[in-house]
Write a protein that holds these residues in place. Sequence first.
Motif, PDB file in Angstrom:
ATOM      1  N   UNK A 189       0.523   0.955 -13.692  1.00 21.88           N
ATOM      2  CA  UNK A 189      -0.494   1.948 -13.481  1.00 21.88           C
ATOM      3  C   UNK A 189      -1.141   1.685 -12.122  1.00 21.88           C
ATOM      4  N   UNK A 190      -1.564   2.768 -11.488  1.00 19.17           N
ATOM      5  CA  UNK A 190      -2.190   2.617 -10.185  1.00 19.17           C
ATOM      6  C   UNK A 190      -3.109   3.797  -9.906  1.00 19.17           C
ATOM      7  N   UNK A 191      -3.898   3.648  -8.862  1.00 12.80           N
ATOM      8  CA  UNK A 191      -4.728   4.739  -8.370  1.00 12.80           C
ATOM      9  C   UNK A 191      -4.487   4.827  -6.869  1.00 12.80           C
ATOM     10  N   UNK A 192      -4.436   6.050  -6.356  1.00 11.43           N
ATOM     11  CA  UNK A 192      -4.267   6.269  -4.920  1.00 11.43           C
ATOM     12  C   UNK A 192      -5.568   6.863  -4.404  1.00 11.43           C
ATOM     13  N   UNK A 193      -6.135   6.223  -3.387  1.00 10.71           N
ATOM     14  CA  UNK A 193      -7.402   6.688  -2.817  1.00 10.71           C
ATOM     15  C   UNK A 193      -7.239   6.928  -1.324  1.00 10.71           C
ATOM     16  N   UNK A 194      -8.061   7.843  -0.808  1.00  8.35           N
ATOM     17  CA  UNK A 194      -8.097   8.086   0.627  1.00  8.35           C
ATOM     18  C   UNK A 194      -9.068   7.088   1.231  1.00  8.35           C
ATOM     19  N   UNK A 195      -8.628   6.374   2.258  1.00 10.42           N
ATOM     20  CA  UNK A 195      -9.477   5.413   2.951  1.00 10.42           C
ATOM     21  C   UNK A 195      -9.323   5.645   4.445  1.00 10.42           C
ATOM     22  N   UNK A 196     -10.401   6.086   5.076  1.00 15.41           N
ATOM     23  CA  UNK A 196     -10.397   6.423   6.494  1.00 15.41           C
ATOM     24  C   UNK A 196      -9.266   7.396   6.791  1.00 15.41           C
ATOM     25  N   UNK A 197      -8.260   6.987   7.522  1.00 17.54           N
ATOM     26  CA  UNK A 197      -7.179   7.924   7.860  1.00 17.54           C
ATOM     27  C   UNK A 197      -5.870   7.585   7.149  1.00 17.54           C
ATOM     28  N   UNK A 198      -5.969   6.921   6.018  1.00 27.99           N
ATOM     29  CA  UNK A 198      -4.764   6.556   5.280  1.00 27.99           C
ATOM     30  C   UNK A 198      -4.985   6.623   3.778  1.00 27.99           C
ATOM     31  N   UNK A 199      -3.959   6.223   3.038  1.00 28.48           N
ATOM     32  CA  UNK A 199      -4.022   6.171   1.585  1.00 28.48           C
ATOM     33  C   UNK A 199      -3.929   4.714   1.142  1.00 28.48           C
ATOM     34  N   UNK A 200      -4.690   4.365   0.105  1.00 28.45           N
ATOM     35  CA  UNK A 200      -4.650   3.010  -0.443  1.00 28.45           C
ATOM     36  C   UNK A 200      -4.179   3.096  -1.883  1.00 28.45           C
TER      37      UNK A 200
END
Length: 75
Positions: free
Chosen positions: A1-12
């Motif tokens: 399981x994971x979560x994808x978040x927007x961080x500044x100008x990229x994805x984490x």
Amino acid sequence: MCVIEVAEDGLVLTTLRTTEEMRQLDEIGHPNLPKPNARMLEIAEKIVALQSGGFDPPISPIAMKMRRALGRKAA
């Protein structure tokens, strides 16, 4: 399981479980649960029937950030 978040100008991508914590269903087995009380089951079915219907959830802030980052209009 994971979560994808927007961080500044990229994805984490953040994993919520490590590989060692994940198990196949056949490894876990099924719990030995008692049969539900007939009256409680009837009440639960009524609650589900009352709550059933259309569902239009709001777009989460994370989804909005992702869409902006990907250049898509948040609909």
